[in-house]
Write an enzyme that holds these catalytic residues in place. Structure first.
Site, PDB file in Angstrom:
ATOM      1  N   ASP A 187       0.859  -1.197   0.074  1.00 53.39           N
ATOM      2  CA  ASP A 187       0.056  -0.097  -0.016  1.00 53.39           C
ATOM      3  C   ASP A 187       0.912   1.197  -0.127  1.00 53.39           C
ATOM      4  OD1 ASP A 187      -2.599   1.568   0.165  1.00 53.39           O
ATOM      5  OD2 ASP A 187      -2.040   1.865   2.488  1.00 53.39           O
ATOM      6  N   CYS A 217      -4.327  -1.488  -2.051  1.00 58.14           N
ATOM      7  CA  CYS A 217      -4.575  -0.105  -2.242  1.00 58.14           C
ATOM      8  C   CYS A 217      -5.380   0.042  -3.285  1.00 58.14           C
ATOM      9  CB  CYS A 217      -3.116   0.430  -2.346  1.00 58.14           C
ATOM     10  SG  CYS A 217      -3.118   2.453  -2.782  1.00 58.14           S
ATOM     11  N   CYS A 258     -11.128   3.163   0.210  1.00 59.44           N
ATOM     12  CA  CYS A 258      -9.813   3.211   0.145  1.00 59.44           C
ATOM     13  C   CYS A 258      -9.305   2.482   1.381  1.00 59.44           C
ATOM     14  CB  CYS A 258      -9.441   4.862   0.605  1.00 59.44           C
ATOM     15  SG  CYS A 258      -7.848   5.099   1.088  1.00 59.44           S
ATOM     16  N   THR A 259      -8.023   1.818   1.502  1.00 65.38           N
ATOM     17  CA  THR A 259      -7.750   0.908   2.666  1.00 65.38           C
ATOM     18  C   THR A 259      -7.459   1.261   3.852  1.00 65.38           C
ATOM     19  OG1 THR A 259      -5.479   0.650   1.701  1.00 65.38           O
ATOM     20  CG2 THR A 259      -7.201  -0.884   0.877  1.00 65.38           C
TER      21      THR A 259
HETATM   22  N1  DGL Z   1      -4.905   3.190   0.775  1.00 62.57           N
HETATM   23  C1  DGL Z   1      -5.046   3.761  -0.635  1.00 62.57           C
HETATM   24  C2  DGL Z   1      -6.061   3.224  -1.174  1.00 62.57           C
HETATM   25  O1  DGL Z   1      -6.571   2.155  -1.005  1.00 62.57           O
HETATM   26  C3  DGL Z   1      -4.072   4.923  -1.094  1.00 62.57           C
HETATM   27  C4  DGL Z   1      -4.300   6.268  -0.215  1.00 62.57           C
HETATM   28  C5  DGL Z   1      -3.400   7.183  -0.712  1.00 62.57           C
HETATM   29  O2  DGL Z   1      -2.163   7.087  -0.724  1.00 62.57           O
HETATM   30  O3  DGL Z   1      -3.990   8.315  -1.395  1.00 62.57           O
HETATM   31  O4  DGL Z   1      -6.581   3.897  -2.241  1.00 62.57           O
END
Ligand code: DGL
Length: 244
Positions: A6, A69, A179-180
């Protein structure tokens, strides 16, 4: 060995489900914290990072990679699958189950700007939305607060409320976490949204998909361990949120 990747600590929400489902597997978790957030970045930049992290996982001996991610999945998973001979599991935008079970006919989706532009999200939306109104909101500031390990309190509540208020006002009965990083804020989101709103986290379904794929690539020796790695020097929040 399973590589879990991620932009930061968010993928831990998926890693937790993987460990719950497959506790005996060995994992390498990579947080690309030096380049977080991915949300506003160009897809070509994210492809470059995803490729570098995949090379790192291959050196470690990984035989399955979970792109934990949504933003990296949207930008890079097709490219990764075309360039590497190893199975990848990506994040699914869980809007389909939310749309199908919505009674109010209004569904909210919280995600990054990059995820909303992704082909998979747009095609799923076009295919399944039908009469259901889908209200999209970029979770401004949410990734940053989770990266700092600040998961509750008045400032977090204000950030969350700004994102979900338009969904609640429109009568949404589901809020999809696209978003994770956002599952770390699920208690706040649920508290502010109230009991009539179901908050949907796709991580358990992604973990099940990883388990299905792993059957085809059975590893030889397992210890049930996780190695935590990052492109940033400070791993303190990562280890704290992982419970280490
Ligand atoms: N954790 C991410 C996702 O699932 C990314 C968040 C980011 O870096 O903006 O989209």
């Amino acid at each position: 060995m399973i590589g879990v990747y991620d932009s930061g600590v968010g993928g831990l929400s998926v890693w937790k489900e993987l460990v719950r489902l497959m506790p005996d597997q060995d994992y390498v978790y990579f947080s690309d914290a030096a380049y977080c957030p991915y949300g506003p970045k160009d897809p070509s930049f994210i492809i470059g990072r995803a490729s570098a992290v995949t090379d790192f996982f291959l050196e470690k001996g990984c035989n399955l990679i979970v792109v934990a991610c949504n933003t990296a999945t949207a930008a890079a998973i097709s490219w990764l699958r075309a360039h590497y001979d190893i199975p990848f599991v990506g994040m699914e935008p869980a809007i389909k189950p939310a749309i199908l079970s919505s009674r109010s006919g209004v569904v909210g989706v919280l995600a990054t700007a990059g995820t909303f532009k992704g082909r998979l999200y747009l095609s799923t939306l076009a295919r399944f939305s039908g009469d259901v109104k889908v209200i999209e909101r970029v979770g401004e500031g949410l990734v940053e607060t989770v990266e700092k390990g600040i998961l509750d309190g008045p400032e977090v509540e204000a950030l969350v409320l700004r994102c979900i208020a338009p969904m609640l006002e429109a009568g949404a009965d589901h809020i999809v976490l696209g978003c994770t990083h956002y599952p770390f804020l699920q208690p706040v989101i649920e508290r502010l949204a109230g009991p009539s709103v179901k908050v949907v986290n796709p991580a358990p379904a992604v973990a099940r998909q990883a388990k299905r794929l792993l059957k085809a690539a059975e590893p030889s020796r397992r210890k049930g361990s996780t190695e935590f790695c990052s492109s940033s020097e400070d791993l303190s929040v990562l280890l704290r949120l992982a419970g280490r």
